[in-house]
Design a protein around this motif. Sequence first.
Motif, PDB file in Angstrom:
ATOM      1  N   ARG A 276       0.821  -1.210   0.000  1.00  0.00           N
ATOM      2  CA  ARG A 276       0.000   0.000   0.000  1.00  0.00           C
ATOM      3  C   ARG A 276       0.856   1.261   0.000  1.00  0.00           C
ATOM      4  O   ARG A 276       0.573   2.221  -0.734  1.00  0.00           O
ATOM      5  N   LEU A 277       1.885   1.286   0.807  1.00  0.00           N
ATOM      6  CA  LEU A 277       2.751   2.456   0.874  1.00  0.00           C
ATOM      7  C   LEU A 277       3.444   2.710  -0.461  1.00  0.00           C
ATOM      8  O   LEU A 277       3.553   3.845  -0.927  1.00  0.00           O
ATOM      9  N   ALA A 278       3.943   1.633  -1.090  1.00  0.00           N
ATOM     10  CA  ALA A 278       4.641   1.791  -2.365  1.00  0.00           C
ATOM     11  C   ALA A 278       3.698   2.263  -3.460  1.00  0.00           C
ATOM     12  O   ALA A 278       4.073   3.064  -4.330  1.00  0.00           O
ATOM     13  N   ARG A 279       2.445   1.769  -3.442  1.00  0.00           N
ATOM     14  CA  ARG A 279       1.463   2.196  -4.449  1.00  0.00           C
ATOM     15  C   ARG A 279       1.184   3.693  -4.361  1.00  0.00           C
ATOM     16  O   ARG A 279       0.859   4.341  -5.363  1.00  0.00           O
ATOM     17  N   ARG A 285       9.330   6.178  -9.342  1.00  0.00           N
ATOM     18  CA  ARG A 285       9.517   4.752  -9.649  1.00  0.00           C
ATOM     19  C   ARG A 285       9.723   3.938  -8.378  1.00  0.00           C
ATOM     20  O   ARG A 285      10.525   3.004  -8.331  1.00  0.00           O
ATOM     21  N   SER A 286       9.019   4.304  -7.329  1.00  0.00           N
ATOM     22  CA  SER A 286       9.127   3.589  -6.058  1.00  0.00           C
ATOM     23  C   SER A 286       8.300   2.309  -6.110  1.00  0.00           C
ATOM     24  O   SER A 286       7.175   2.299  -6.615  1.00  0.00           O
ATOM     25  N   GLU A 319      15.129  10.397  -0.984  1.00  0.00           N
ATOM     26  CA  GLU A 319      14.222  10.908   0.039  1.00  0.00           C
ATOM     27  C   GLU A 319      12.896  10.139   0.027  1.00  0.00           C
ATOM     28  O   GLU A 319      12.330   9.842   1.083  1.00  0.00           O
ATOM     29  N   ALA A 320      12.405   9.799  -1.161  1.00  0.00           N
ATOM     30  CA  ALA A 320      11.166   9.021  -1.246  1.00  0.00           C
ATOM     31  C   ALA A 320      11.346   7.660  -0.579  1.00  0.00           C
ATOM     32  O   ALA A 320      10.445   7.170   0.127  1.00  0.00           O
ATOM     33  N   GLN A 327       7.605   5.332   7.138  1.00  0.00           N
ATOM     34  CA  GLN A 327       6.169   5.041   7.233  1.00  0.00           C
ATOM     35  C   GLN A 327       5.929   3.581   7.606  1.00  0.00           C
ATOM     36  O   GLN A 327       5.035   3.267   8.401  1.00  0.00           O
ATOM     37  N   LEU A 328       6.736   2.687   7.038  1.00  0.00           N
ATOM     38  CA  LEU A 328       6.572   1.272   7.372  1.00  0.00           C
ATOM     39  C   LEU A 328       6.910   1.020   8.834  1.00  0.00           C
ATOM     40  O   LEU A 328       6.195   0.256   9.517  1.00  0.00           O
TER      41      LEU A 328
END
Length: 442
Positions: A276-279, A285-286, A319-320, A327-328
């Motif tokens: 979910r966080l990556a989406r 391009r994370s 930074e991303a 967040q994780l």
Amino acid sequence: MGAEPVHRHVSQADACARPREVAPSASGSSWLVEQIAQFARFGAEEGGGVTRLAYSDADVQARRWFLRLCREMDLDVRIDPVGNIIARRPGLAPDLPAVAMGSHLDTVIRGGHYDGVLGVVAALDVIRRLQQRHIQTVHPLEVLVFAAEESTRFGVATIGSKAMAGLLDAERAASWRDREGRTFAEVLAARGLDLCAAPSARRMEGELRAFLELHIEQGPELEASGLQIGVVHAIAAPTRLRVRVEGTPGHSGTTPMALRQDALAAAAEVVLAVERLARAETEHRSVGTVGVLQTEPGSPNTIPGRVEMVAEFRSVDAEAKRRLVAQLMHEIHEIEHARGVRAEVEVLSDESPVRLDGDIRRCIARVCADRGIRWQEMASGAGHDAMNMARLCPAGLVFIPCRGGISHHPDEYAREEDMQTGVDVLLDTVLALAGARQEGEP
């Protein structure tokens, strides 16, 4: 006695000039395909695919075949303390920095035939063509085979190129273990290598003029757009985390749902959080993946009491990626509190995204334009040895299409004509960077 040859250093301006025309020769594509097929024999799996883990018997067999090819080409070869192979063709000015090219021979479990191997065989094909055409370069040339590029065995990727670029922490590496519990140092020692001597694998600044790597894209963009070549401007880098979740095992039939501390259910929330966080962070391009998940005790009638997973985030923006990890960690803390479990997070690796050298990119682009090759600039979502070499010298990474974007799988496939185009681009770029003289020229 004839006049002494004039040794010319190739300037940065010369580096992007079109290499002069040389006499045509056989394409060599059949040799290229034959050698890729030969390497695929080492570690071949019944039913398809190749398993050639770093430092395994199959890996050693592939390396020996590479050394045989080097002997046939009269290349000078040495092996550094972590197992990187450096094969060198002298230049007219032997003291000038070398132009290097190469990749790796190790694979994932049941991987394909092209990942890594293409870059190694293509580099040898460049040397072979130069010898056929009786061309001598001003700068020396090197073909590099990096050890342990894949993270499959030790959970850490690009080990060999890290050592060559001075990025390997030997003290930390001593704690790495494979799935059989063998330490990295033990595995090296069994092959006559020495982790304690790893610092001497570092190449000094000024030894290499450039490094070039040819690779299959491992993604669908080039094939979908009908392009022949990708010139990589940035490489995403992973942060890889080992997450251990400790719950309370119990009988699956007698433990009420309200009293459970199910480690697997908690781990499942972590897996979904990674996705979910990556989406929500796709601008750079994370991506996020959990590729390893082990459950204990592993009985169908026992509530899982312990789960271990390996999660990773990749991005071309540092930074991303830091934001995703933070967040994780926050979500893991909340999962601990809500489910009454304990979680431990260990950072296995934390690598920085890399932008590749602009002059090298322009040189490759000019080669493509001169040959009428359809190309585009693009980012790489996968890590490559070029990302470490870029910290040592100017580096370039060239992609060719692979069918369906499939990689790390037995169905991995690249067309012969695309591989041939990649070698053509690699050859012309090497000539532009290293300078060249036809045999018999003054």
